[in-house]
Design an enzyme around this catalytic site. Structure first.
Site, PDB file in Angstrom:
ATOM      1  N   CYS A  89       0.873  -1.187   0.000  1.00 39.23           N
ATOM      2  CA  CYS A  89       0.000   0.000   0.000  1.00 39.23           C
ATOM      3  C   CYS A  89       0.906   1.232   0.000  1.00 39.23           C
ATOM      4  O   CYS A  89       2.067   1.144  -0.400  1.00 39.23           O
ATOM      5  CB  CYS A  89      -0.967  -0.019   1.183  1.00 39.23           C
ATOM      6  N   ASN A 131       2.280   1.463   4.378  1.00 35.48           N
ATOM      7  CA  ASN A 131       2.553   0.189   5.074  1.00 35.48           C
ATOM      8  C   ASN A 131       2.247   0.267   6.577  1.00 35.48           C
ATOM      9  O   ASN A 131       2.911  -0.343   7.394  1.00 35.48           O
ATOM     10  CB  ASN A 131       4.004  -0.263   4.854  1.00 35.48           C
ATOM     11  N   CYS A 133      -1.459   0.723   7.373  1.00 33.84           N
ATOM     12  CA  CYS A 133      -2.900   0.431   7.503  1.00 33.84           C
ATOM     13  C   CYS A 133      -3.323  -0.784   6.675  1.00 33.84           C
ATOM     14  O   CYS A 133      -3.577  -1.862   7.220  1.00 33.84           O
ATOM     15  CB  CYS A 133      -3.743   1.643   7.104  1.00 33.84           C
ATOM     16  N   ARG A 134      -3.415  -0.642   5.358  1.00 36.30           N
ATOM     17  CA  ARG A 134      -4.028  -1.691   4.540  1.00 36.30           C
ATOM     18  C   ARG A 134      -3.143  -2.919   4.360  1.00 36.30           C
ATOM     19  O   ARG A 134      -3.599  -4.052   4.595  1.00 36.30           O
ATOM     20  CB  ARG A 134      -4.422  -1.116   3.164  1.00 36.30           C
ATOM     21  N   ASP A 146      -8.595   3.649   1.348  1.00 39.57           N
ATOM     22  CA  ASP A 146      -7.583   4.060   2.324  1.00 39.57           C
ATOM     23  C   ASP A 146      -8.287   4.583   3.579  1.00 39.57           C
ATOM     24  O   ASP A 146      -9.003   5.584   3.501  1.00 39.57           O
ATOM     25  CB  ASP A 146      -6.710   5.151   1.690  1.00 39.57           C
TER      26      ASP A 146
HETATM   27  P1  4NP Z   1      -1.775   2.802   4.099  1.00 41.40           P
HETATM   28  O1  4NP Z   1      -2.459   4.148   4.635  1.00 41.40           O
HETATM   29  O2  4NP Z   1      -1.216   3.134   2.728  1.00 41.40           O
HETATM   30  O3  4NP Z   1      -2.927   1.849   4.023  1.00 41.40           O
HETATM   31  O4  4NP Z   1      -0.720   2.420   5.089  1.00 41.40           O
HETATM   32  C1  4NP Z   1      -1.798   5.373   4.716  1.00 41.40           C
HETATM   33  C2  4NP Z   1      -0.868   5.583   5.702  1.00 41.40           C
HETATM   34  C3  4NP Z   1      -0.227   6.796   5.808  1.00 41.40           C
HETATM   35  C4  4NP Z   1      -0.534   7.796   4.919  1.00 41.40           C
HETATM   36  C5  4NP Z   1      -1.461   7.586   3.916  1.00 41.40           C
HETATM   37  C6  4NP Z   1      -2.094   6.371   3.811  1.00 41.40           C
HETATM   38  N1  4NP Z   1       0.099   9.042   5.055  1.00 41.40           N
HETATM   39  O5  4NP Z   1      -0.244   9.978   4.289  1.00 41.40           O
HETATM   40  O6  4NP Z   1       0.994   9.196   5.910  1.00 41.40           O
END
Ligand code: 4NP
Length: 154
Positions: free
Chosen positions: A7, A10, A12-13, A123
């Site tokens: 993702c 790294n 959350c998803r 997201d």
């Molecule tokens: P992920 O979610 O891609 O599912 O881990 C996010 C985590 C952090 C951010 C955006 C999406 N961020 O902008 O820091």
């Protein structure tokens, strides 16, 4: 067989997908035949645990993500993994730009391949708690289909 979920951050998803798939592989008796990891296209959160909201929601369903640490995807991953699964189309675009021409890994959009209706994993980072539940719902269902595919490939 090695599977990498990717993702943006790294936290959350893709950590959720890593934890759920590992859990399902254990239940299916395939834990020693399939290695699972996750990574982000970005490097902002490298070294950190998954987001506290991600960890809390996952733990309530029996998935302990506390040992995971964020890492950034690298060109080498295209040769060390067999299957790289992107959470959304933007992640897939970034991965295609990084993909070496000789990489062995198969690259695909996770939900396009393992969900009949939804293409992209939403997201949850800037939203409320229901976003983390939605990710878990989608991940659990898609991982069940992925495990069936892995059984056929092993
Ligand atoms: P992920 O979610 O891609 O599912 O881990 C996010 C985590 C952090 C951010 C955006 C999406 N961020 O902008 O820091």
């Amino acid at each position: 067989m090695r599977v990498l979920f990717v993702c943006l951050g790294n936290i959350c998803r893709s950590p959720t997908a890593e934890g759920v798939l590992r859990h399902q592989l254990q239940a299916a008796g395939l834990a020693d035949q399939v290695e699972v990891a996750s990574a982000g296209t970005g490097d902002w959160h490298v070294g950190k645990q998954p987001d506290s909201r991600t960890r809390r929601a996952a733990l309530l369903r029996g998935y302990d993500l506390s040992a995971q640490r964020a890492q950034q995807v690298s060109r080498d991953d295209f040769n060390s993994y067999d299957l790289i699964l992107a959470m959304d189309k933007s992640n897939l675009r970034d991965l295609k730009a990084l993909q070496p021409s000789t990489g062995k890994a198969e690259l695909d959009l996770f939900l396009r391949r393992y969900d009949g209706a939804v293409e992209e994993m939403p997201d949850p980072y800037y939203g409320g708690e229901q976003g983390f539940e939605r990710v878990l719902d989608l991940v659990e269902a898609a991982c069940e289909r992925l495990v069936i595919e892995l059984k056929g490939r092993l």
